[in-house]
Structure formats: C-alpha cells, structure tokens
Design a protein around this motif. Structure first.
Motif, mmCIF file in Angstrom:
data_model
loop_
_atom_site.group_PDB
_atom_site.id
_atom_site.type_symbol
_atom_site.label_atom_id
_atom_site.label_comp_id
_atom_site.label_asym_id
_atom_site.label_seq_id
_atom_site.Cartn_x
_atom_site.Cartn_y
_atom_site.Cartn_z
ATOM 1 N N ASN A 17 49.889 97.766 84.415
ATOM 2 C CA ASN A 17 51.266 97.752 83.912
ATOM 3 C C ASN A 17 51.798 99.175 83.836
ATOM 4 O OD1 ASN A 17 50.220 98.957 81.601
ATOM 5 N ND2 ASN A 17 50.911 97.371 80.186
ATOM 6 N N ASP A 18 53.027 99.328 83.317
ATOM 7 C CA ASP A 18 53.537 100.670 83.052
ATOM 8 C C ASP A 18 53.869 100.864 81.578
ATOM 9 O OD1 ASP A 18 55.996 99.432 82.633
ATOM 10 O OD2 ASP A 18 57.089 100.617 84.102
ATOM 11 N N ASP A 19 53.761 99.798 80.774
ATOM 12 C CA ASP A 19 54.019 99.912 79.338
ATOM 13 C C ASP A 19 52.795 100.391 78.563
ATOM 14 O OD1 ASP A 19 56.694 99.163 79.439
ATOM 15 O OD2 ASP A 19 56.239 97.030 79.306
ATOM 16 N N GLY A 20 51.664 100.540 79.260
ATOM 17 C CA GLY A 20 50.480 101.094 78.632
ATOM 18 C C GLY A 20 49.628 100.064 77.908
ATOM 19 N N HIS A 22 49.157 99.500 74.874
ATOM 20 C CA HIS A 22 49.752 98.851 73.716
ATOM 21 C C HIS A 22 51.028 98.090 74.073
ATOM 22 C CE1 HIS A 22 46.843 100.902 71.249
ATOM 23 N NE2 HIS A 22 47.253 102.074 71.669
ATOM 24 N N GLY A 23 51.358 97.993 75.345
ATOM 25 C CA GLY A 23 52.544 97.257 75.754
ATOM 26 C C GLY A 23 52.457 95.798 75.338
ATOM 27 N N PRO A 24 53.499 95.247 74.727
ATOM 28 C CA PRO A 24 53.426 93.875 74.215
ATOM 29 C C PRO A 24 53.242 92.821 75.301
ATOM 30 C CG PRO A 24 55.674 94.705 74.115
ATOM 31 C CD PRO A 24 54.807 95.867 74.461
ATOM 32 N N GLY A 25 53.649 93.116 76.522
ATOM 33 C CA GLY A 25 53.502 92.150 77.597
ATOM 34 C C GLY A 25 52.128 92.148 78.234
ATOM 35 N N LEU A 26 51.295 93.138 77.905
ATOM 36 C CA LEU A 26 49.972 93.221 78.533
ATOM 37 C C LEU A 26 49.105 92.025 78.147
ATOM 38 C CD1 LEU A 26 47.864 94.668 80.235
ATOM 39 C CD2 LEU A 26 47.213 95.980 78.179
ATOM 40 N N GLN A 27 49.059 91.710 76.866
ATOM 41 C CA GLN A 27 48.228 90.582 76.443
ATOM 42 C C GLN A 27 48.742 89.271 77.022
ATOM 43 O OE1 GLN A 27 45.288 90.890 74.971
ATOM 44 N NE2 GLN A 27 45.646 93.094 75.076
ATOM 45 N N GLU A 48 52.728 104.787 77.453
ATOM 46 C CA GLU A 48 53.810 104.198 78.243
ATOM 47 C C GLU A 48 54.203 105.097 79.406
ATOM 48 O OE1 GLU A 48 58.393 102.542 77.777
ATOM 49 O OE2 GLU A 48 57.169 102.910 75.988
ATOM 50 N N GLN A 49 54.427 104.480 80.566
ATOM 51 C CA GLN A 49 54.805 105.193 81.778
ATOM 52 C C GLN A 49 56.042 104.581 82.429
ATOM 53 O OE1 GLN A 49 53.401 107.895 83.333
ATOM 54 N NE2 GLN A 49 51.895 108.231 81.724
ATOM 55 N N SER A 50 56.907 103.986 81.615
ATOM 56 C CA SER A 50 58.124 103.385 82.151
ATOM 57 C C SER A 50 58.954 104.431 82.895
ATOM 58 C CB SER A 50 58.970 102.785 81.021
ATOM 59 O OG SER A 50 58.270 101.732 80.389
ATOM 60 N N GLY A 51 59.501 104.043 84.045
ATOM 61 C CA GLY A 51 60.317 104.949 84.842
ATOM 62 C C GLY A 51 59.516 105.921 85.678
ATOM 63 N N LEU A 97 43.738 89.903 94.024
ATOM 64 C CA LEU A 97 45.128 89.847 93.583
ATOM 65 C C LEU A 97 45.361 90.945 92.560
ATOM 66 C CD1 LEU A 97 47.915 88.356 93.285
ATOM 67 C CD2 LEU A 97 46.810 86.922 91.548
ATOM 68 N N VAL A 98 46.504 91.627 92.665
ATOM 69 C CA VAL A 98 46.946 92.591 91.650
ATOM 70 C C VAL A 98 48.164 92.011 90.942
ATOM 71 C CG1 VAL A 98 47.918 94.882 91.221
ATOM 72 C CG2 VAL A 98 46.070 94.607 92.888
ATOM 73 N N LEU A 99 48.108 91.963 89.613
ATOM 74 C CA LEU A 99 49.233 91.541 88.788
ATOM 75 C C LEU A 99 49.671 92.713 87.926
ATOM 76 C CD1 LEU A 99 47.987 88.041 87.563
ATOM 77 C CD2 LEU A 99 49.505 88.532 89.493
ATOM 78 N N SER A 100 50.954 93.018 87.913
ATOM 79 C CA SER A 100 51.471 94.140 87.135
ATOM 80 C C SER A 100 52.509 93.644 86.135
ATOM 81 C CB SER A 100 52.100 95.183 88.069
ATOM 82 O OG SER A 100 52.601 96.280 87.331
ATOM 83 N N GLY A 101 52.357 94.059 84.858
ATOM 84 C CA GLY A 101 53.296 93.640 83.829
ATOM 85 C C GLY A 101 52.556 93.097 82.605
#
Length: 261
Positions: A17-20, A22-27, A48-51, A97-101
C-alpha cells in the motif's frame, strides 16, 4: 464469492500500500487477501507515502523490519516495497498476484499519476505479476465505508483473475462512498478528469514565514459518462485497466508520417 476462493486457493498473494503499516485500509485488504488464499505476504512502507507516485529510493539504504509472520515494513516507497518483496523476501517463489491498498481515498482520473497505491501495482506489473490497485472513496473522514471494499473486493478480484488481462496492464478499482447496500453495480470505465493539487493554500507559520500547502482536487462540474469519475458519482464500483506503456500511438503514427519521414 465461492468461485473466487476456489480460483485463488493456493496462490501466493503480495499485499502492499502507500498508507503505510498503520493505514486503516491495510487490514481490510489483508482480510480480503486471506479470504482468497492462505499464502498472503504483506510488505508496506513504515510510514505514509501518499503521493509518492512510482518513485524509487536510490540515495539512502533501505531497511526491512519484520512485524509478524509474513508481514514486513520498509523505510521506503510503495515501489521499493514491491521490488524488495519480489526480488528479496519472496525470491524463492514469486507472488501470483499483487494487491495494493485499500487506499484511504479515491484514485480516479489523473490521481493515478500521483498515487503510490497505483505505483505499487504498476511495479508488480513491470515485474510480470498480475496486479490490482484498490481504493475506497470517501467524503466524510468520520464515515469511510470500508465494509464496501471488504464486501465486494474478493469477488471482483476473483472475477478479474479468472478473466485475465495483458501483461503490460494493471487494474485500478475504486469503491464508491456508499454502504454495500448502496452500491449500484460494477462498471468497466476509462479514466476521467480529477486533478489533484490545484487548490494552493498560502499561510504563515508561527515564526511569520510564508509557506504553501497543496490542497484538494479541483471540482468537476459535469463528469463525462463512461469515466471512473462519473460512474463513482452514481455509486458504482469502477474497474479501469491502466497500461504501463505511455506511448500515444496515434501521435506516433503522425510523427513518423509527417515529421520524421
């Protein structure tokens, strides 16, 4: 849903992901991946690495930290994470497969050129692995419909993998700002217009020095039908195939015929 689980049973899935970490969408994405396969690996930025787009760290060393079984963080970008995962941590067997988010926020239209979420999927694609970026759209930060991504994600991933797509293409999936019951459908659409960064906020810091903060995207008055921006506004889940080949072939033909001949 059951067809999806059967299709991907035993497949190796890499989650990034790019939210790191602790990103809420990772779990959410980890649960989606584990509903599809027992062989799930997670390699994400330690912050976090957004952008960050498709940036690669070249001027300082990268450090990999183990968080738990098959879960690691990297002090780098989403691109770094996928690159190190595939070529180092998973070198004995590449992921299938790679899943991002799942990204916290939309990746629509021109967002994809800035997005670290899309970049992680792009890196997977460049490494020859089917890759999907997933994002959850929201308007109210206090009411993000993560349940929508979790409810529909496994089925969409399963159907996409069953169908397949070209090796130089990644899939960009956006879930609307709606509860699962409010989703109006799943639509395959092209990129729309949704440019970030036009709203610049100028302020003074506590010492009186001026600074500029890059704000939100410009509003779109009339989203064009057939685009991700328009479909998401109607409550649809959008699926957009993105090509890593940026060549505009029409212009290339014109150049060859008129300019360079």
């Amino acid at each position: 849903m059951h067809d999806s689980v059967f299709d991907l049973c035993g497949k190796r899935i890499l989650v990034s992901n790019d939210d790191g970490i602790h990103g809420p969408g990772l779990q959410v994405l980890i649960r989606i991946a584990r509903s599809l396969s027992d062989d799930v690996w997670v390699v994400v930025p330690d912050q976090e690495q957004s952008g960050s787009a498709h940036s690669l760290t070249l001027h300082h060393p990268l450090r990999i930290q183990s968080v738990s079984t098959n879960v690691w963080t990297v002090n780098g970008t989403p691109t770094d994470c996928v690159l190190l995962a595939v070529n180092h941590l998973m070198k004995d067997r590449m992921p299938d497969l790679v899943l991002s988010g799942v990204n916290r926020g939309a990746n629509l239209g021109e967002d994809v050129t800035y997005s670290g979420t899309v970049a992680a999927a792009m890196e997977g694609t460049l490494l020859g692995i089917p890759s999907i970026a997933l994002s959850q759209v929201f308007k109210d930060q206090g009411n993000i419909h993560w349940a929508t991504a979790e409810a529909f994600g496994p089925g969409i991933i399963g159907r996409l993998m069953t169908k397949g797509w070209p090796k130089n293409v990644l899939m960009n999936v956006n879930f609307p700002d709606a509860s699962p019951s409010g989703v109006t459908g799943v639509e395959a659409v092209r990129q729309g217009i949704h440019k970030l960064g036009d709203d610049l906020v100028e302020r003074l810091d506590p010492r009186g020095r001026p600074y500029v903060w890059i704000g939100a995207q410009r509003p779109v008055d009339q989203p064009v039908p057939g685009t991700d921006v328009e479909a998401i506004s109607r409550g649809a889940i959008t699926v957009s195939p993105l090509c890593v080949d940026f060549t505009d072939y029409h212009t290339l033909e014109e150049l060859c015929a008129q300019v360079l001949s």
